[in-house]
Design a protein around this motif. Structure first.
Motif, PDB file in Angstrom:
ATOM      1  N   ASN A 273       0.782  -1.139  -0.015  1.00  9.18           N
ATOM      2  CA  ASN A 273       0.008  -0.165   0.044  1.00  9.18           C
ATOM      3  C   ASN A 273       0.727   1.283  -0.056  1.00  9.18           C
ATOM      4  O   ASN A 273       0.479   2.394  -0.288  1.00  9.18           O
ATOM      5  CB  ASN A 273      -1.050   0.150   1.288  1.00  9.18           C
ATOM      6  CG  ASN A 273      -1.648  -1.336   1.290  1.00  9.18           C
ATOM      7  OD1 ASN A 273      -1.173  -2.267   1.612  1.00  9.18           O
ATOM      8  ND2 ASN A 273      -3.027  -0.889   1.212  1.00  9.18           N
ATOM      9  N   ARG A 274       2.105   0.948   0.441  1.00 13.82           N
ATOM     10  CA  ARG A 274       2.919   2.422   0.606  1.00 13.82           C
ATOM     11  C   ARG A 274       4.424   1.900   0.256  1.00 13.82           C
ATOM     12  O   ARG A 274       4.786   0.873   0.818  1.00 13.82           O
ATOM     13  CB  ARG A 274       2.769   3.192   1.695  1.00 13.82           C
ATOM     14  CG  ARG A 274       3.162   2.492   3.129  1.00 13.82           C
ATOM     15  CD  ARG A 274       2.804   3.379   4.072  1.00 13.82           C
ATOM     16  NE  ARG A 274       3.369   3.124   5.231  1.00 13.82           N
ATOM     17  CZ  ARG A 274       3.083   3.177   6.542  1.00 13.82           C
ATOM     18  NH1 ARG A 274       2.271   3.908   6.702  1.00 13.82           N
ATOM     19  NH2 ARG A 274       3.963   2.817   7.403  1.00 13.82           N
ATOM     20  N   SER A 275       5.325   2.699  -0.325  1.00 11.77           N
ATOM     21  CA  SER A 275       6.497   2.234  -0.650  1.00 11.77           C
ATOM     22  C   SER A 275       7.353   2.417   0.421  1.00 11.77           C
ATOM     23  O   SER A 275       7.257   3.320   1.374  1.00 11.77           O
ATOM     24  CB  SER A 275       7.130   3.283  -1.759  1.00 11.77           C
ATOM     25  OG  SER A 275       8.580   3.146  -1.924  1.00 11.77           O
ATOM     26  N   SER A 276       8.248   1.337   0.538  1.00 13.74           N
ATOM     27  CA  SER A 276       9.189   1.181   1.612  1.00 13.74           C
ATOM     28  C   SER A 276      10.583   1.830   1.210  1.00 13.74           C
ATOM     29  O   SER A 276      11.539   1.530   1.813  1.00 13.74           O
ATOM     30  CB  SER A 276       9.395  -0.162   2.128  1.00 13.74           C
ATOM     31  OG  SER A 276       9.909  -0.973   0.915  1.00 13.74           O
ATOM     32  N   LYS A 277      10.820   2.553  -0.045  1.00 16.31           N
ATOM     33  CA  LYS A 277      11.914   3.230  -0.479  1.00 16.31           C
ATOM     34  C   LYS A 277      12.673   3.764   0.571  1.00 16.31           C
ATOM     35  O   LYS A 277      14.066   3.381   0.645  1.00 16.31           O
ATOM     36  CB  LYS A 277      11.575   4.120  -1.784  1.00 16.31           C
ATOM     37  CG  LYS A 277      12.788   4.690  -2.337  1.00 16.31           C
ATOM     38  CD  LYS A 277      12.095   5.474  -3.557  1.00 16.31           C
ATOM     39  CE  LYS A 277      13.514   6.376  -4.175  1.00 16.31           C
ATOM     40  NZ  LYS A 277      13.641   7.505  -3.674  1.00 16.31           N
ATOM     41  N   TYR A 278      12.115   4.571   1.284  1.00  8.67           N
ATOM     42  CA  TYR A 278      12.997   5.444   2.368  1.00  8.67           C
ATOM     43  C   TYR A 278      13.422   4.789   3.475  1.00  8.67           C
ATOM     44  O   TYR A 278      14.506   4.951   4.058  1.00  8.67           O
ATOM     45  CB  TYR A 278      12.206   6.768   2.772  1.00  8.67           C
ATOM     46  CG  TYR A 278      11.912   7.737   1.353  1.00  8.67           C
ATOM     47  CD1 TYR A 278      12.773   8.178   0.850  1.00  8.67           C
ATOM     48  CD2 TYR A 278      10.448   7.998   1.054  1.00  8.67           C
ATOM     49  CE1 TYR A 278      12.482   9.068  -0.257  1.00  8.67           C
ATOM     50  CE2 TYR A 278      10.061   8.499   0.007  1.00  8.67           C
ATOM     51  CZ  TYR A 278      11.153   9.288  -0.509  1.00  8.67           C
ATOM     52  OH  TYR A 278      10.697  10.053  -1.730  1.00  8.67           O
ATOM     53  N   LEU A 279      12.661   3.837   3.852  1.00 15.39           N
ATOM     54  CA  LEU A 279      12.861   2.742   4.868  1.00 15.39           C
ATOM     55  C   LEU A 279      13.867   1.982   4.562  1.00 15.39           C
ATOM     56  O   LEU A 279      15.102   1.646   5.234  1.00 15.39           O
ATOM     57  CB  LEU A 279      11.677   1.929   5.186  1.00 15.39           C
ATOM     58  CG  LEU A 279      10.667   2.747   5.991  1.00 15.39           C
ATOM     59  CD1 LEU A 279       9.449   1.572   6.299  1.00 15.39           C
ATOM     60  CD2 LEU A 279      11.183   3.210   7.635  1.00 15.39           C
ATOM     61  N   ASP A 280      14.049   1.500   3.394  1.00 13.13           N
ATOM     62  CA  ASP A 280      14.932   0.642   2.592  1.00 13.13           C
ATOM     63  C   ASP A 280      16.307   1.205   2.693  1.00 13.13           C
ATOM     64  O   ASP A 280      17.446   1.066   3.020  1.00 13.13           O
ATOM     65  CB  ASP A 280      14.747   0.276   1.020  1.00 13.13           C
ATOM     66  CG  ASP A 280      13.417  -0.704   1.510  1.00 13.13           C
ATOM     67  OD1 ASP A 280      13.394  -1.149   2.437  1.00 13.13           O
ATOM     68  OD2 ASP A 280      12.924  -0.995   0.155  1.00 13.13           O
ATOM     69  N   GLU A 281      16.402   2.699   2.425  1.00 18.48           N
ATOM     70  CA  GLU A 281      17.611   3.401   2.148  1.00 18.48           C
ATOM     71  C   GLU A 281      17.988   3.837   3.589  1.00 18.48           C
ATOM     72  O   GLU A 281      19.317   3.830   3.806  1.00 18.48           O
ATOM     73  CB  GLU A 281      17.195   4.954   1.497  1.00 18.48           C
ATOM     74  CG  GLU A 281      17.025   4.858  -0.090  1.00 18.48           C
ATOM     75  CD  GLU A 281      16.407   6.146  -0.537  1.00 18.48           C
ATOM     76  OE1 GLU A 281      16.205   7.153   0.061  1.00 18.48           O
ATOM     77  OE2 GLU A 281      16.220   6.189  -1.940  1.00 18.48           O
ATOM     78  N   ALA A 282      17.503   3.893   4.464  1.00 12.94           N
ATOM     79  CA  ALA A 282      17.594   4.255   6.055  1.00 12.94           C
ATOM     80  C   ALA A 282      18.466   2.999   6.668  1.00 12.94           C
ATOM     81  O   ALA A 282      19.262   3.091   7.042  1.00 12.94           O
ATOM     82  CB  ALA A 282      16.492   4.527   6.804  1.00 12.94           C
ATOM     83  N   TYR A 283      17.759   1.742   6.063  1.00 11.12           N
ATOM     84  CA  TYR A 283      18.256   0.339   6.647  1.00 11.12           C
ATOM     85  C   TYR A 283      19.742   0.339   6.009  1.00 11.12           C
ATOM     86  O   TYR A 283      20.621  -0.094   6.693  1.00 11.12           O
ATOM     87  CB  TYR A 283      17.480  -0.765   6.414  1.00 11.12           C
ATOM     88  CG  TYR A 283      17.748  -2.045   6.741  1.00 11.12           C
ATOM     89  CD1 TYR A 283      17.540  -2.321   7.798  1.00 11.12           C
ATOM     90  CD2 TYR A 283      18.472  -2.834   5.797  1.00 11.12           C
ATOM     91  CE1 TYR A 283      17.683  -3.702   8.359  1.00 11.12           C
ATOM     92  CE2 TYR A 283      18.947  -4.293   6.056  1.00 11.12           C
ATOM     93  CZ  TYR A 283      18.498  -4.592   7.587  1.00 11.12           C
ATOM     94  OH  TYR A 283      19.000  -5.681   7.888  1.00 11.12           O
ATOM     95  N   GLU A 284      19.926   0.558   4.631  1.00 14.25           N
ATOM     96  CA  GLU A 284      21.180   0.409   3.919  1.00 14.25           C
ATOM     97  C   GLU A 284      22.301   1.449   4.657  1.00 14.25           C
ATOM     98  O   GLU A 284      23.307   0.874   4.785  1.00 14.25           O
ATOM     99  CB  GLU A 284      21.183   0.813   2.627  1.00 14.25           C
ATOM    100  CG  GLU A 284      21.024  -0.564   1.594  1.00 14.25           C
ATOM    101  CD  GLU A 284      20.771   0.289   0.300  1.00 14.25           C
ATOM    102  OE1 GLU A 284      21.580   0.695  -0.356  1.00 14.25           O
ATOM    103  OE2 GLU A 284      19.852  -0.279  -0.400  1.00 14.25           O
ATOM    104  N   GLU A 285      21.801   2.584   5.149  1.00 11.91           N
ATOM    105  CA  GLU A 285      22.534   3.324   5.592  1.00 11.91           C
ATOM    106  C   GLU A 285      23.158   2.978   7.060  1.00 11.91           C
ATOM    107  O   GLU A 285      24.316   2.989   7.227  1.00 11.91           O
ATOM    108  CB  GLU A 285      22.014   4.573   5.855  1.00 11.91           C
ATOM    109  CG  GLU A 285      22.992   6.146   6.179  1.00 11.91           C
ATOM    110  CD  GLU A 285      24.104   6.279   5.256  1.00 11.91           C
ATOM    111  OE1 GLU A 285      25.404   6.542   5.906  1.00 11.91           O
ATOM    112  OE2 GLU A 285      23.996   6.163   4.125  1.00 11.91           O
ATOM    113  N   MET A 286      22.272   2.455   7.799  1.00  7.84           N
ATOM    114  CA  MET A 286      22.495   1.768   9.116  1.00  7.84           C
ATOM    115  C   MET A 286      23.728   0.661   8.825  1.00  7.84           C
ATOM    116  O   MET A 286      24.548   0.560   9.724  1.00  7.84           O
ATOM    117  CB  MET A 286      21.302   1.250   9.756  1.00  7.84           C
ATOM    118  CG  MET A 286      21.482   0.535  11.260  1.00  7.84           C
ATOM    119  SD  MET A 286      20.096   0.016  11.635  1.00  7.84           S
ATOM    120  CE  MET A 286      19.757  -1.540  10.633  1.00  7.84           C
TER     121      MET A 286
END
Length: 549
Positions: A502-515
């Protein structure tokens, strides 16, 4: 039966695919015996490969000669296909309906799938009962492996090998099996090394209205008690439901016959109530009105989070009896194949650090769900969109995974696996190229010859390249018991499952990668610090030697 008989139109050109987070794609739609495939000649567009077994329901719409098929998947995804030509659209729809509801298990994709990867480990032999028993070396003096069920004659839903008290012989087990629902006599689920207390599980006793008893059953569960100690029986039904079961030949342990055991009722819902809860929840998550009151009232009406709280509360109680009270427990509901397994396995997540590792969790799923006889074929036959009346479907395993996610969220450093690992298990329980979740018990899997004819999910998951996707970068081994909060404020909706389409996880994925990058960089710096410390220590030693006369 030939698949070709069910495929009226194997290929259609100029089909437009609409799916979450991707632009619309025009391409060629192909139907095979097991997949719906849409491929496009456009550059940089990802092909769609959808297993027919992942399709829960389809809807059809027509505007003039243009047909639209809306495919609703068991993983909660919704896909739309615009197909030119009414006849082609109707043919495709009827083929999808037929191919997604095949009756025979042996026609399913796992029997046809051939792995494209090198099989390093045979997952079918990764978690054998003998190997698991060896981990409990301290229990060997009081417990033994029994082969009483090796032909599945005593209990059709148990594995061939079970762990039972050493003082109880196989003949007594056969008698106890006639006194327990489905032949599910009490067996060892978990041994707590810290104090030797155990969790056992079984089906309900068949006491009936006459108060029938079984001396061998009483002896078996008393064999788990230490001198002067009490035990607890956790019944996952309400007292009312347990009393009603007596009229149907079931019942519960009478206090007069089990004086050293205290019975506690912790009601956990089952069957259609859970299925309706899932349907309501997914409907609420797909509601596009963006009305806050409506969303909150629909979420509450689904009761999903209430079920999560009930299950976790029962699991915490079980863990408390073992670790804090120093008491052994027996857990059962009616059959002992649903809520019982939720509680036994979650109690182990709380108590046992190994269960919080990737291999330990795989062993837990294998031991407490697959070998313990959770009927995956029945429970996962349909998901949240199916229109036909449910028979045995219920999201019991999904609720368990949701509970694990809740604990993982509260203890983000105590688990070796991440959220993607739990999502992957959910997806494969409902539709998979692997044979692991086929069948309802070990007896059925044996008859289907799954070990010889299909690939185990664990063979794929445990490859180093795949494991890295499921590993939690924050993990630090924690050997303590972890106590999750079951307060309503502590139990949010699992967005990674219910809102991922229902909604993109793009920014969460980017934050996870940065972590992950920060953690890797931190490890590099730590390694450099260690080298510098060693060099400094060596220099100080040399200086000391030079200064000494």
């Amino acid at each position: 039966m030939e698949f070709a008989e069910l495929i009226k139109t194997p290929r259609v050109d100029n089909v437009v695919l609409h799916r979450p987070f991707y632009p619309a794609v025009e391409g060629t739609l192909c139907l095979t015996g097991h997949h719906l495939i849409l491929s496009s000649r456009q550059d940089n567009t990802e092909e769609l490969w959808l297993l027919h077994s992942n399709i829960d329901a389809i809807d059809k719409r027509f505007v003039g000669s243009l047909g639209t098929i809306i495919i609703k998947c068991k993983d909660f995804r919704i896909i739309q296909l615009d197909i030119p030509g009414m006849e082609e659209c109707l043919n495709i729809a009827s083929s999808i309906e037929a191919l997604s509801t095949l009756d025979s298990i042996t026609l399913m994709y796992p029997f046809f799938y051939r792995p494209m990867f090198e099989v390093i480990e045979d997952g079918w032999h990764s978690f054998l009962p003998e190997q698991e028993f060896e981990l409990y070396s301290s229990a060997a003096s009081e417990w033994r492996l029994s082969y009483v069920n090796k032909e599945f004659a005593v209990c059709p839903s148990y594995p061939p090998i079970v762990t039972v008290p050493k003082s109880i012989d196989d003949e007594a087990l056969r008698k106890v099996a006639t006194f327990r629902h489905g032949g599910r006599f009490p067996v060892l689920s978990y041994y707590h090394k810290k104090n030797g207390m155990v969790i056992m599980r079984s089906g309900q006793p068949l006491t009936g209205t006459n108060g029938r008893r079984c001396k061998e059953d009483e002896k078996l569960i008393n064999a788990t008690l230490r001198a002067g100690k009490r035990g607890y029986i956790i019944d996952t039904r309400s007292l009312n439901v347990a009393q009603q079961a007596r009229a149907k030949g079931g019942g519960f342990e009478q206090e007069a016959h089990y004086p050293q055991w205290r019975r506690i009722h912790k009601s956990i819902e089952r069957y259609h109530i859970l299925q309706e809860s899932l349907i309501k929840l997914v409907e609420a998550c797909n509601d596009q009105t963006h009305n806050m009151d409506r969303w909150l009232s629909k979420l509450e009406a689904s009761n999903w989070l209430t079920h999560i709280k009930e299950i976790l509360t029962a699991a915490c109680l079980a863990a408390q009896c073992i670790d804090r009270e120093g008491a052994s427990i027996l857990i059962h509901g009616t059959e002992g194949t649903d809520s019982t397994l939720q509680v036994t396995s979650l109690a182990q997540i709380i108590l046992e650090p190994r269960s919080r590792t990737i291999r330990g969790f795989e062993a837990l799923v294998e031991r407490e769900w697959l070998q313990a006889g959770h009927p995956f074929q029945q429970r996962c036959a349909q998901s949240a969109y199916c229109n036909t009346k449910q028979k045995w479907e219920a999201p019991v395993f999904l609720l368990f995974l949701d509970c694990v996610w809740q604990i993982l969220r509260q203890f983000p450093c105590s688990f070796e696996f991440n959220e993607n690992f739990l999502i992957m298990l959910f997806e494969h329980a409902y539709a998979s190229q692997f044979g692991t979740f086929l069948g309802n018990n070990e007896s059925e899997r044996c008859k289907l010859k799954l070990q010889q004819k299909t690939m185990s999910l664990w063979s794929w998951v445990n490859q180093p390249g795949e494991l890295s996707k499921f590993t939690n970068p924050l993990f630090e081994a924690n050997n303590l018991v972890i106590w999750p909060s079951v307060a309503p404020q502590s139990l949010p909706l699992w967005e990674g499952i219910f809102l991922r389409w229902n909604r993109s996880s793009k920014y969460l994925d980017e934050a996870y990668e940065e972590m992950v990058n920060i953690i890797e960089y931190n490890k590099e710096l730590q390694a450099k610090v260690n080298i510098l410390r060693r060099q400094l220590a060596e220099l100080e030693t040399e200086d000391g030697m030079q200064e000494s006369p």
